[in-house]
Design an enzyme around this catalytic site. Structure first.
Site, PDB file in Angstrom:
ATOM      1  N   GLY A   1       0.826  -1.190   0.000  1.00 35.78           N
ATOM      2  CA  GLY A   1       0.000   0.000   0.000  1.00 35.78           C
ATOM      3  C   GLY A   1       0.868   1.250   0.000  1.00 35.78           C
TER       4      GLY A   1
ATOM      5  CG  HIS B   1      41.009 -39.685  27.771  1.00 32.95           C
ATOM      6  ND1 HIS B   1      42.153 -39.024  27.393  1.00 32.95           N
ATOM      7  CD2 HIS B   1      41.402 -40.573  28.712  1.00 32.95           C
ATOM      8  CE1 HIS B   1      43.189 -39.515  28.060  1.00 32.95           C
ATOM      9  NE2 HIS B   1      42.758 -40.445  28.858  1.00 32.95           N
TER      10      HIS B   1
END
EC number: 2.7.7.23
Length: 454
Positions: A137, A360
């Protein structure tokens, strides 16, 4: 004068090709409409009217218990019709701010500027100038003053040349808004009740109309399909990455980071590529985050390091602590100063003391581990008996040999040493050496079985 926010969120979003209501599609792990709601709260809204329609059950399940007034739009007959459904909840002296549930990047600063631009008892419209305004618009002005908004399908050739477009976001006085909404007509190309028609009514009534513009046009862009959704996602991520860099973080590649929550950074933070942040994450000074790491609701102290491909969730790392690569810290994990958790170590609801290490291949769950402890590879705290979780306590300066199982509840005293391969089922005293593995046997001249050919 109260600030009453109306959020339009009734559309289905057919072009999304999804059963999910359009406004629930996510940007940065949060629905588009939730972004808009959060922004509305941040500017001090006194009330929020959420106009909904399609997918009501899913909307209510997603948004849950929030400070919202749910307003049903049973039929989608245009934006004017949508706002009109909220009229009973708008007081005459309210300032009504109209927002859209599929425009998630609108910033609080832009809305504050829009509200500041609204003349007393007047209207303020958020507009943008576009090189290609097709589909939007147009703002119609006469002698510089706004006199109306014309939709693309209703515009004449001269009006189509206008490049100032309507974003749909506006601030309107409550009393006049309700009057104008009652006068709307659907006599247009779409057969809908356009909210934009109230601007011409305001002009005709002699009401002052002013405009404001966002810092960037991306703020007012919506998502009608998944391509546009992805574009908004990238724009959001670029904006968040810029905030981090301005706050003191060095991003190896600002285009390869995903921020899905609230990230606070100190100075001289280094973040490698493909890192994902979720929830609330706090990074201290001189923190390093390796490539591919995922951080969720965690706090990382000064000088700590998250090595590549680690997952840190609901955890805390102390000063100069480190985790990874390929470490997993689950909720309740806490690494004290200089502690280290290495590759393929999982920590859950456990405290790892100052300078302690598990390099680990270990699982440490439901444990309190003191200072200066060494955890060998393959160590497991056996915390679950099939019904309940139990605590393992490892006091200061304990050495745990590789492949050790600690069957909780159990306490290992200060300075104790656990031989590799041991299964510990009873408490161990201070400075004791405990070995529980089976005595090694040698069978001389052992012959392996021979395969029988079939």
């Amino acid at each position: 004068m109260a600030l009453n926010v109306v959020i339009l969120a009734a559309g289905k979003g057919t072009r999304m090709r999804s059963d999910l209501p359009k406004v629930l599609h996510p940007i940065a792990h949060k629905s588009m409409v939730q972004h808009v709601i959060d922004t509305a709260h941040s500017i001090g809204s006194d009330a929020i009217q959420l106009v909904y329609g399609y997918g009501a059950d899913k909307l209510q399940a997603s948004l849950g218990e929030q400070q919202l007034n749910w307003v049903l739009q049973a039929e989608q007959l245009g934006t004017g019709h949508a706002v009109a459904q909220a009229s009973p909840y708008i007081a005459d002296n309210d300032t009504v701010l109209i927002l859209y549930g599929d425009v998630p990047l609108i910033q609080a600063s832009t809305l504050e500027a829009l509200l500041a631009a609204r003349p007393e008892n007047g209207v303020a419209i958020l507009t943008v100038n576009l090189a290609n305004p097709t589909g939007y618009g147009r703002i119609v002005r006469e002698q510089g003053k706004v006199v109306g908004i014309i939709e693309q399908k209703d515009a004449n050739p001269e009006q189509l040349l206008i490049n100032e477009i309507n974003t749909g976001i506006m601030a309107v006085p409550g009393k006049q808004l309700k009057t104008w909404l009652s006068r709307l007509s659907n006599n247009n190309a779409q057969g809908e009740y356009y909210l934009t028609d109230i601007i011409a009514m305001a002009h005709a009534d002699g009401v002052a109309i002013d405009t404001a513009q966002p810092q960037s046009a991306i703020e007012v862009e919506g998502a009608n399909n998944r391509v546009q959704l992805a574009q908004l996602e990238r724009a959001y991520q670029a904006r968040e990455a810029e905030k981090l860099m301005l706050a003191g973080a060095n991003l190896r590649d600002p285009h390869r980071i995903d921020i899905r929550g609230e990230v606070t950074v100190g100075m001289d933070v280094m973040i490698d590529i493909n890192v994902i942040f979720e929830g609330k994450v706090i990074l201290g000074n001189n923190v390093t985050i390796g490539a591919g790491a995922i951080l969720i609701d965690c706090e990382i102290a000064d000088g700590a390091e998250i090595k590549p491909y680690s997952i840190i969730e609901g955890a805390k790392l102390g000063v100069a602590a480190s985790a990874g690569p390929f470490a997993r810290l689950r909720p309740g994990a806490e690494l004290k100063q200089d502690a280290h958790i290495g590759n393929f170590v999982e920590v859950k609801k456990a405290i790892i003391g100052v300078g302690s290490k598990a390099g680990h291949l270990a699982y440490l769950g439901d444990a309190i581990i003191g200072d200066g402890v060494n955890i060998g590879a393959g160590t497991i705290t056996c915390n679950y008996d099939g019904a309940n979780k139990h605590l393992t306590v490892i006091e200061d300066n304990v050495f745990v040999g590789s492949d050790t199982q600690l069957v909780a509840p159990v306490t290992i005293g200060k300075g104790a040493t656990l031989g590799a391969g041991s299964t510990i089922t009873r408490d161990v005293g201070e400075n004791e050496l405990v070995i529980t593995r089976v005595k090694q046997k040698h069978l001389l001249d052992w012959k392996r079985p021979v395969k029988i050919k079939k």
